[in-house]
Design a protein around this motif. Structure first.
Motif, PDB file in Angstrom:
ATOM      1  N   ILE A 165       0.874  -1.175   0.000  1.00  0.00           N
ATOM      2  CA  ILE A 165       0.000   0.000   0.000  1.00  0.00           C
ATOM      3  C   ILE A 165       0.909   1.223   0.000  1.00  0.00           C
ATOM      4  O   ILE A 165       1.636   1.465   0.969  1.00  0.00           O
ATOM      5  N   PHE A 166       0.879   2.006  -1.098  1.00  0.00           N
ATOM      6  CA  PHE A 166       1.873   3.068  -1.218  1.00  0.00           C
ATOM      7  C   PHE A 166       1.335   4.348  -1.819  1.00  0.00           C
ATOM      8  O   PHE A 166       0.449   4.344  -2.678  1.00  0.00           O
ATOM      9  N   ASP A 167       1.914   5.443  -1.347  1.00  0.00           N
ATOM     10  CA  ASP A 167       1.782   6.749  -1.969  1.00  0.00           C
ATOM     11  C   ASP A 167       2.882   6.838  -3.025  1.00  0.00           C
ATOM     12  O   ASP A 167       4.065   6.902  -2.696  1.00  0.00           O
ATOM     13  N   THR A 282      -5.425   1.687   3.565  1.00  0.00           N
ATOM     14  CA  THR A 282      -4.444   2.756   3.685  1.00  0.00           C
ATOM     15  C   THR A 282      -3.335   2.317   4.639  1.00  0.00           C
ATOM     16  O   THR A 282      -3.571   1.538   5.563  1.00  0.00           O
ATOM     17  N   PRO A 283      -2.122   2.840   4.430  1.00  0.00           N
ATOM     18  CA  PRO A 283      -1.047   2.561   5.383  1.00  0.00           C
ATOM     19  C   PRO A 283      -1.260   3.366   6.659  1.00  0.00           C
ATOM     20  O   PRO A 283      -1.988   4.366   6.661  1.00  0.00           O
ATOM     21  N   PRO A 284      -0.651   2.952   7.755  1.00  0.00           N
ATOM     22  CA  PRO A 284      -0.897   3.630   9.035  1.00  0.00           C
ATOM     23  C   PRO A 284      -0.648   5.127   9.009  1.00  0.00           C
ATOM     24  O   PRO A 284      -1.386   5.896   9.621  1.00  0.00           O
ATOM     25  N   ALA A 287       2.028   7.050   4.124  1.00  0.00           N
ATOM     26  CA  ALA A 287       3.165   7.035   3.206  1.00  0.00           C
ATOM     27  C   ALA A 287       3.334   5.699   2.499  1.00  0.00           C
ATOM     28  O   ALA A 287       3.485   5.646   1.281  1.00  0.00           O
ATOM     29  N   GLY A 288       3.334   4.619   3.257  1.00  0.00           N
ATOM     30  CA  GLY A 288       3.502   3.323   2.607  1.00  0.00           C
ATOM     31  C   GLY A 288       3.786   2.233   3.615  1.00  0.00           C
ATOM     32  O   GLY A 288       4.384   2.472   4.668  1.00  0.00           O
ATOM     33  N   ALA A 289       3.335   1.035   3.298  1.00  0.00           N
ATOM     34  CA  ALA A 289       3.553  -0.105   4.188  1.00  0.00           C
ATOM     35  C   ALA A 289       3.320  -1.387   3.425  1.00  0.00           C
ATOM     36  O   ALA A 289       2.694  -1.408   2.358  1.00  0.00           O
ATOM     37  N   HIS A 290       3.833  -2.467   4.004  1.00  0.00           N
ATOM     38  CA  HIS A 290       3.543  -3.806   3.531  1.00  0.00           C
ATOM     39  C   HIS A 290       2.819  -4.542   4.655  1.00  0.00           C
ATOM     40  O   HIS A 290       3.184  -4.404   5.831  1.00  0.00           O
ATOM     41  N   ARG A 291       1.815  -5.298   4.288  1.00  0.00           N
ATOM     42  CA  ARG A 291       0.960  -5.924   5.295  1.00  0.00           C
ATOM     43  C   ARG A 291       0.649  -7.355   4.891  1.00  0.00           C
ATOM     44  O   ARG A 291       0.404  -7.640   3.708  1.00  0.00           O
ATOM     45  N   GLU A 309      16.946   6.537   2.820  1.00  0.00           N
ATOM     46  CA  GLU A 309      17.235   7.737   2.043  1.00  0.00           C
ATOM     47  C   GLU A 309      16.437   8.935   2.547  1.00  0.00           C
ATOM     48  O   GLU A 309      15.673   9.563   1.820  1.00  0.00           O
ATOM     49  N   GLY A 310      16.594   9.211   3.841  1.00  0.00           N
ATOM     50  CA  GLY A 310      15.953  10.387   4.409  1.00  0.00           C
ATOM     51  C   GLY A 310      14.501  10.191   4.762  1.00  0.00           C
ATOM     52  O   GLY A 310      13.736  11.164   4.783  1.00  0.00           O
ATOM     53  N   GLY A 311      14.096   8.959   5.047  1.00  0.00           N
ATOM     54  CA  GLY A 311      12.725   8.685   5.457  1.00  0.00           C
ATOM     55  C   GLY A 311      11.793   8.263   4.351  1.00  0.00           C
ATOM     56  O   GLY A 311      10.586   8.130   4.575  1.00  0.00           O
ATOM     57  N   ASN A 312      12.315   8.026   3.156  1.00  0.00           N
ATOM     58  CA  ASN A 312      11.488   7.653   2.015  1.00  0.00           C
ATOM     59  C   ASN A 312      11.017   6.211   2.155  1.00  0.00           C
ATOM     60  O   ASN A 312      11.826   5.298   2.328  1.00  0.00           O
ATOM     61  N   ARG A 313       9.705   5.987   2.071  1.00  0.00           N
ATOM     62  CA  ARG A 313       9.153   4.649   2.257  1.00  0.00           C
ATOM     63  C   ARG A 313       9.407   3.746   1.052  1.00  0.00           C
ATOM     64  O   ARG A 313       9.652   2.543   1.204  1.00  0.00           O
ATOM     65  N   ALA A 314       9.325   4.294  -0.160  1.00  0.00           N
ATOM     66  CA  ALA A 314       9.614   3.476  -1.333  1.00  0.00           C
ATOM     67  C   ALA A 314      11.064   3.010  -1.301  1.00  0.00           C
ATOM     68  O   ALA A 314      11.372   1.843  -1.591  1.00  0.00           O
TER      69      ALA A 314
END
Length: 359
Positions: A165-167, A282-284, A287-291, A309-314
């Motif tokens: 689930i990603f932005d 939606t992710p919590p 931004a993005g998550a795997h579930r 890379e500075g907090g990037n979820r991807a």
């Protein structure tokens, strides 16, 4: 130390350079690039590190493979060049290297890979003594070893659902986002990655691998697809404007049918704006998550959030997928040459890495 080449320095390759450099059993022996503008640059710079690694990028494939590296992390894309990717991977195997890669979708489950391609890989292994392990960047562990681990905690399993689930505004690959997946395109545009049969081509191997691990007789694989339009124009920091009325969210499922019911599901939910399709998962934090969700008794749900890379979820998702591949190299180097999958290779920590700084 196993001399290891990183082939490609895009989203996956950057993470691979960092992971190889940090691994106590590996040494970064070279970096291969396709973009001539990257030739001659230090690997540390290309990987976004604040220090040089003393390894200069090159596009001389023959010279690099002639040095007989112990391993190759093949991080070049196979999305729109699958034949080229396979040809390059075969060259590395024939050079005797252990090859780990996310680029060859058909080999997520080698048992169901096209016979002609499988025969080419086995012939290269026989000729050169190398090995091959393929795992996905979506990430592979989220669709195989994690759900299988969790399945061992329950008494009854009715279904297993693996979600990404990603932005997509955090994904630094605008051509893939706009044209392969279709974000920002009219809804009558046909995105190549969403064409009938393509999701199964990419993720069907993981469904088959899960079914094989669980001893579940798989009837067939089906797909579902839903696309939603933006109700307002969105301007993103990385990729610019996405107009109102164009595709703003997409949701698809690859479903493994067992006894007539969808029991093994790999689901992707991606958005260009969090307000689009708010009724979808939606992710919590948005931004993005795997579930992984296991329906049964007990019901289990595990959500994993990774950042890099500075907090990037991807980037975090890429890094964990790369970690699975890179951390398999020393195990593969000790094993017999062969064609391996996620069920063969244990998920284990790189011994000696705790507290170790990259480079």
């Amino acid at each position: 130390m196993i001399p290891t080449i990183v082939w490609g320095t895009g989203n996956v390759g950057r993470a691979a350079v960092r992971a190889v450099s940090a691994h106590p059993a590996l040494t970064l022996a070279g970096v291969l690039v396709h973009n001539r503008d990257k030739v001659g640059r230090d690997a540390g710079e290309l990987a976004g590190l604040d220090t040089a690694l003393g390894v200069t990028a090159t596009d001389d494939v023959e010279a690099v493979l002639a040095a007989r590296p112990g391993a190759v992390v093949y991080a070049a894309s196979g999305d729109i060049r699958p034949d080229d990717a396979l040809t390059e991977v075969l060259a590395a195997i024939r050079a005797g290297a252990v090859v780990v890669t996310p680029a060859l979708y058909a080999f997520y489950d080698p048992h169901s890979a096209p016979a002609a391609d499988r025969d080419r890989v086995l012939a290269a292994i026989e000729a050169g003594g190398g090995s091959l392990f393929v795992s996905g960047v979506d990430p592979g562990w989220g669709n195989d070893v994690l759900p299988l681990l969790l399945s061992g905690l329950g008494g009854r399993i009715d279904a297993i659902r693996c979600q990404e689930i990603f932005d997509y505004t955090t994904y630094d690959q605008p051509d893939s986002v706009r044209y392969l997946v279709g974000m920002g395109q009219p809804l009558d545009y046909a995105p190549p990655m969403l064409a009938p049969g393509v999701p199964t081509m990419v993720w069907g191997g993981q469904i088959r691998l899960l079914a094989r691990a669980l001893g579940a007789p798989l009837d067939e694989i089906r797909e579902t697809l839903d696309r939603r339009a933006l109700d307002r124009t969105v301007v993103t920091e990385r990729m610019g404007e996405f107009a109102a009325g164009t595709q703003g969210a997409v949701r698809f499922e690859v479903r493994g049918i067992v006894d007539g019911e969808p029991r093994l599901i790999i689901e992707h939910v991606t958005r260009i704006d969090p307000a689009c399709a708010p009724d979808w998962p939606t992710p919590p934090d948005g931004a993005g998550a795997h579930r992984v969700i296991i329906e049964g008794r007990p019901r289990l749900e595990v959500t994993v959030e990774a950042s890099d890379e500075g907090g990037n979820r991807a980037a975090g998702g890429n890094a964990t997928a790369v970690g699975r591949l890179v951390n398999a190299i020393d195990w593969l180097a000790e094993a017999e040459p062969g064609l391996y999958d996620a069920l063969d290779i244990p998920l284990r920590p790189p011994v000696g890495v705790l507290g170790r700084r990259t480079a």
